[in-house]
Write a protein that holds these residues in place. Structure first.
Motif, PDB file in Angstrom:
ATOM      1  N   ARG A  64       7.484   1.023  -0.483  1.00 38.92           N
ATOM      2  CA  ARG A  64       7.851   2.370   0.310  1.00 38.92           C
ATOM      3  C   ARG A  64       6.549   3.035   0.417  1.00 38.92           C
ATOM      4  O   ARG A  64       6.498   3.976   1.126  1.00 38.92           O
ATOM      5  CB  ARG A  64       8.614   3.179  -0.869  1.00 38.92           C
ATOM      6  N   MET A  65       5.546   2.444   0.024  1.00 33.02           N
ATOM      7  CA  MET A  65       4.107   3.159   0.161  1.00 33.02           C
ATOM      8  C   MET A  65       3.731   2.739   1.522  1.00 33.02           C
ATOM      9  O   MET A  65       4.094   2.014   2.223  1.00 33.02           O
ATOM     10  CB  MET A  65       3.226   2.679  -0.884  1.00 33.02           C
ATOM     11  N   ARG A  66       2.726   3.680   2.168  1.00 39.88           N
ATOM     12  CA  ARG A  66       2.002   3.415   3.266  1.00 39.88           C
ATOM     13  C   ARG A  66       1.354   2.220   3.225  1.00 39.88           C
ATOM     14  O   ARG A  66       0.696   1.851   1.976  1.00 39.88           O
ATOM     15  CB  ARG A  66       1.198   4.636   3.555  1.00 39.88           C
ATOM     16  N   ARG A  67       1.210   1.367   4.179  1.00 41.19           N
ATOM     17  CA  ARG A  67       0.311   0.249   4.134  1.00 41.19           C
ATOM     18  C   ARG A  67      -1.152   0.470   3.933  1.00 41.19           C
ATOM     19  O   ARG A  67      -1.874   1.475   4.428  1.00 41.19           O
ATOM     20  CB  ARG A  67       0.462  -0.524   5.657  1.00 41.19           C
ATOM     21  N   ALA A  68      -1.718  -0.247   2.867  1.00 41.68           N
ATOM     22  CA  ALA A  68      -3.146  -0.157   2.509  1.00 41.68           C
ATOM     23  C   ALA A  68      -3.860  -1.542   2.934  1.00 41.68           C
ATOM     24  O   ALA A  68      -3.827  -2.828   2.435  1.00 41.68           O
ATOM     25  CB  ALA A  68      -3.298  -0.104   1.026  1.00 41.68           C
ATOM     26  N   ARG A  69      -4.133  -1.571   4.409  1.00 40.03           N
ATOM     27  CA  ARG A  69      -4.462  -2.857   5.126  1.00 40.03           C
ATOM     28  C   ARG A  69      -5.781  -3.271   4.408  1.00 40.03           C
ATOM     29  O   ARG A  69      -5.894  -4.799   4.169  1.00 40.03           O
ATOM     30  CB  ARG A  69      -4.885  -2.598   6.309  1.00 40.03           C
ATOM     31  N   TRP A  70      -6.574  -2.784   3.692  1.00 36.22           N
ATOM     32  CA  TRP A  70      -7.728  -3.268   2.859  1.00 36.22           C
ATOM     33  C   TRP A  70      -7.329  -3.813   1.754  1.00 36.22           C
ATOM     34  O   TRP A  70      -7.791  -4.926   1.406  1.00 36.22           O
ATOM     35  CB  TRP A  70      -8.774  -2.179   2.774  1.00 36.22           C
ATOM     36  N   LEU A  71      -6.251  -3.403   1.008  1.00 31.35           N
ATOM     37  CA  LEU A  71      -5.947  -4.173   0.000  1.00 31.35           C
ATOM     38  C   LEU A  71      -5.322  -5.336   0.071  1.00 31.35           C
ATOM     39  O   LEU A  71      -5.170  -6.353  -0.599  1.00 31.35           O
ATOM     40  CB  LEU A  71      -4.703  -3.238  -0.966  1.00 31.35           C
ATOM     41  N   GLU A  72      -4.346  -5.125   1.336  1.00 29.55           N
ATOM     42  CA  GLU A  72      -3.676  -6.386   1.991  1.00 29.55           C
ATOM     43  C   GLU A  72      -4.566  -7.830   2.167  1.00 29.55           C
ATOM     44  O   GLU A  72      -4.487  -8.776   1.754  1.00 29.55           O
ATOM     45  CB  GLU A  72      -2.761  -6.078   3.260  1.00 29.55           C
ATOM     46  N   TRP A  73      -5.966  -7.260   2.690  1.00 30.51           N
ATOM     47  CA  TRP A  73      -6.900  -8.207   3.248  1.00 30.51           C
ATOM     48  C   TRP A  73      -7.363  -8.867   1.839  1.00 30.51           C
ATOM     49  O   TRP A  73      -7.609 -10.168   1.697  1.00 30.51           O
ATOM     50  CB  TRP A  73      -7.968  -7.536   3.829  1.00 30.51           C
ATOM     51  N   VAL A  74      -7.597  -8.144   0.809  1.00 30.24           N
ATOM     52  CA  VAL A  74      -8.080  -8.586  -0.530  1.00 30.24           C
ATOM     53  C   VAL A  74      -6.920  -9.510  -1.069  1.00 30.24           C
ATOM     54  O   VAL A  74      -7.303 -10.706  -1.464  1.00 30.24           O
ATOM     55  CB  VAL A  74      -8.319  -7.664  -1.592  1.00 30.24           C
ATOM     56  N   GLY A  75      -5.694  -9.060  -0.964  1.00 35.85           N
ATOM     57  CA  GLY A  75      -4.667  -9.927  -1.564  1.00 35.85           C
ATOM     58  C   GLY A  75      -4.477 -11.039  -0.812  1.00 35.85           C
ATOM     59  O   GLY A  75      -4.113 -12.123  -1.532  1.00 35.85           O
ATOM     60  N   GLN A  76      -4.755 -11.079   0.515  1.00 31.75           N
ATOM     61  CA  GLN A  76      -4.569 -12.419   1.134  1.00 31.75           C
ATOM     62  C   GLN A  76      -5.883 -13.524   0.802  1.00 31.75           C
ATOM     63  O   GLN A  76      -5.689 -14.565   0.975  1.00 31.75           O
ATOM     64  CB  GLN A  76      -4.741 -12.133   2.715  1.00 31.75           C
ATOM     65  N   ARG A  77      -6.902 -12.887   0.397  1.00 30.28           N
ATOM     66  CA  ARG A  77      -7.922 -13.617   0.066  1.00 30.28           C
ATOM     67  C   ARG A  77      -8.071 -13.396  -1.626  1.00 30.28           C
ATOM     68  O   ARG A  77      -9.200 -13.646  -2.199  1.00 30.28           O
ATOM     69  CB  ARG A  77      -9.263 -13.378   0.766  1.00 30.28           C
ATOM     70  N   SER A  78      -7.158 -13.303  -2.164  1.00 33.04           N
ATOM     71  CA  SER A  78      -7.125 -13.072  -3.839  1.00 33.04           C
ATOM     72  C   SER A  78      -7.793 -14.275  -4.594  1.00 33.04           C
ATOM     73  O   SER A  78      -8.629 -14.111  -5.544  1.00 33.04           O
ATOM     74  CB  SER A  78      -5.643 -12.771  -4.306  1.00 33.04           C
TER      75      SER A  78
END
Length: 323
Positions: A233-247
């Motif tokens: 439900r949180m607003r998207r944190a695209r920089w965290l998503e970017w890190v997660g996709q390259r975790s």
């Protein structure tokens, strides 16, 4: 099951946050034998969430992985988990050859290094293949008493019995995820508050959260499940998503950067400067690798070209571009 092709961005964000917490913990715990007390308490508190969250998120996607052909399932895990485990085990030998133990089988599964997580994850995916025929909750029912009762000196068995429970909890939850995300805020709030209260108590009394007991398992799972509800439900944190996709990049590469800076700085610079240097170099180094080399052979084994036979005589092997 999470629908094929549907990407939950909050999963990427949670994975990114968890892997950054792991890296931050190592950034403060590796350079010196003693971590500053307040920082140590904070990371002991967060131990309830870090690796359990990573394992849970991997379990959430197990059914999606199993929906692929067997060759794709096995090949994907070998290319994206076993391969970086091998490559970065070799890197550890190069940068810390005196401490490395390549003559031990356990070393190649990550024993005594941060790469242990990949070794445990591989075992979980191997066992997880059985959920094609057996509901993952069965592994939870069997795993909890096994975790309590089995006493062994084998770290891989012990770690799998503990962290594997989070993996199969995620696999079980994936079949109820839509139902859980549709609930109101009361239960998720209670779960998160209870887990955080336990984490605070554990950090104060025990330090690093105890394992191999049902109580920390229950509280940690409650906290992870609560986080999932709020993250969706949180607003998207695209920089965290970017890190997660390259975790995988951030996970395997952060310790070598920390270790190199530690060797060069500890003893010659005051601790605050050393910590700052570790954070800057590690953050910048991992970012550069993730930005430019995430798809390289350092982190994923390249797909081998497959030659297809034409189904009929005269049929082209590939469709010409533009046709």
């Amino acid at each position: 099951m999470i629908p094929s092709g549907q990407r939950h961005h909050w999963m990427d964000a949670l994975r990114g946050a968890a892997v950054l917490l792991v890296a931050l913990w190592h950034a403060f715990s590796i350079p010196y034998r003693e971590t500053p007390p307040g920082i140590e308490w904070a990371f002991d508190f967060l131990s309830v969430y870090r690796i359990p969250l990573l394992m849970f998120l991997s379990g959430l996607l197990l059914d999606h992985s199993l929906s692929k052909p067997v060759s794709a399932y096995v090949g994907g895990k070998l290319r994206r988990i076993a391969w970086p485990l091998l490559v970065w085990s070799l890197v550890l030998i190069l940068i810390a050859w005196r401490a490395a133990k390549p003559d031990s089988v356990g070393f190649w599964f990550g024993e005594d290094s941060h790469l242990w997580y990949l070794g445990v994850l591989l075992v979980c995916y191997a066992i997880g293949f059985l959920t094609r025929w057996v509901h993952p909750v069965v592994f939870l029912i069997v795993g909890v008493p096994a975790m309590e009762l089995v006493q062994t000196e084998n770290w891989l068995i012990n770690s799998t019995l503990w962290f594997g429970l989070f993996f199969f909890a995620g696999a079980t939850m994936s079949r109820w995820l839509a139902w859980w995300l549709a609930r109101g805020p009361v239960l998720p709030s209670i779960a998160l508050l209870a887990a955080s209260a336990w984490a605070a108590y554990s950090a104060t009394v025990h330090g690093y959260a105890p394992v191999a007991h049902w109580r920390p398992l229950a509280f940690s799972l409650a906290g992870v499940i609560g986080l999932v509800w709020f993250a969706a439900r949180m607003r998207r944190a695209r920089w965290l998503e970017w890190v997660g996709q390259r975790s995988i990049v951030f996970y395997v590469a952060h310790v070598p950067f920390i270790w190199i800076v530690t060797v060069l700085a500890v003893g010659s610079l005051p601790p605050p400067v050393t910590y700052a240097l570790v954070l800057v170099v590690t953050g910048a180094g991992c970012w550069m690798l993730a930005r430019h080399l995430a798809g390289s052979i350092l982190f994923v084994f390249p797909r081998l070209p497959v030659r297809r036979r034409p189904e009929a005589a005269g049929e082209p092997l590939a469709t010409p571009p533009g046709s």
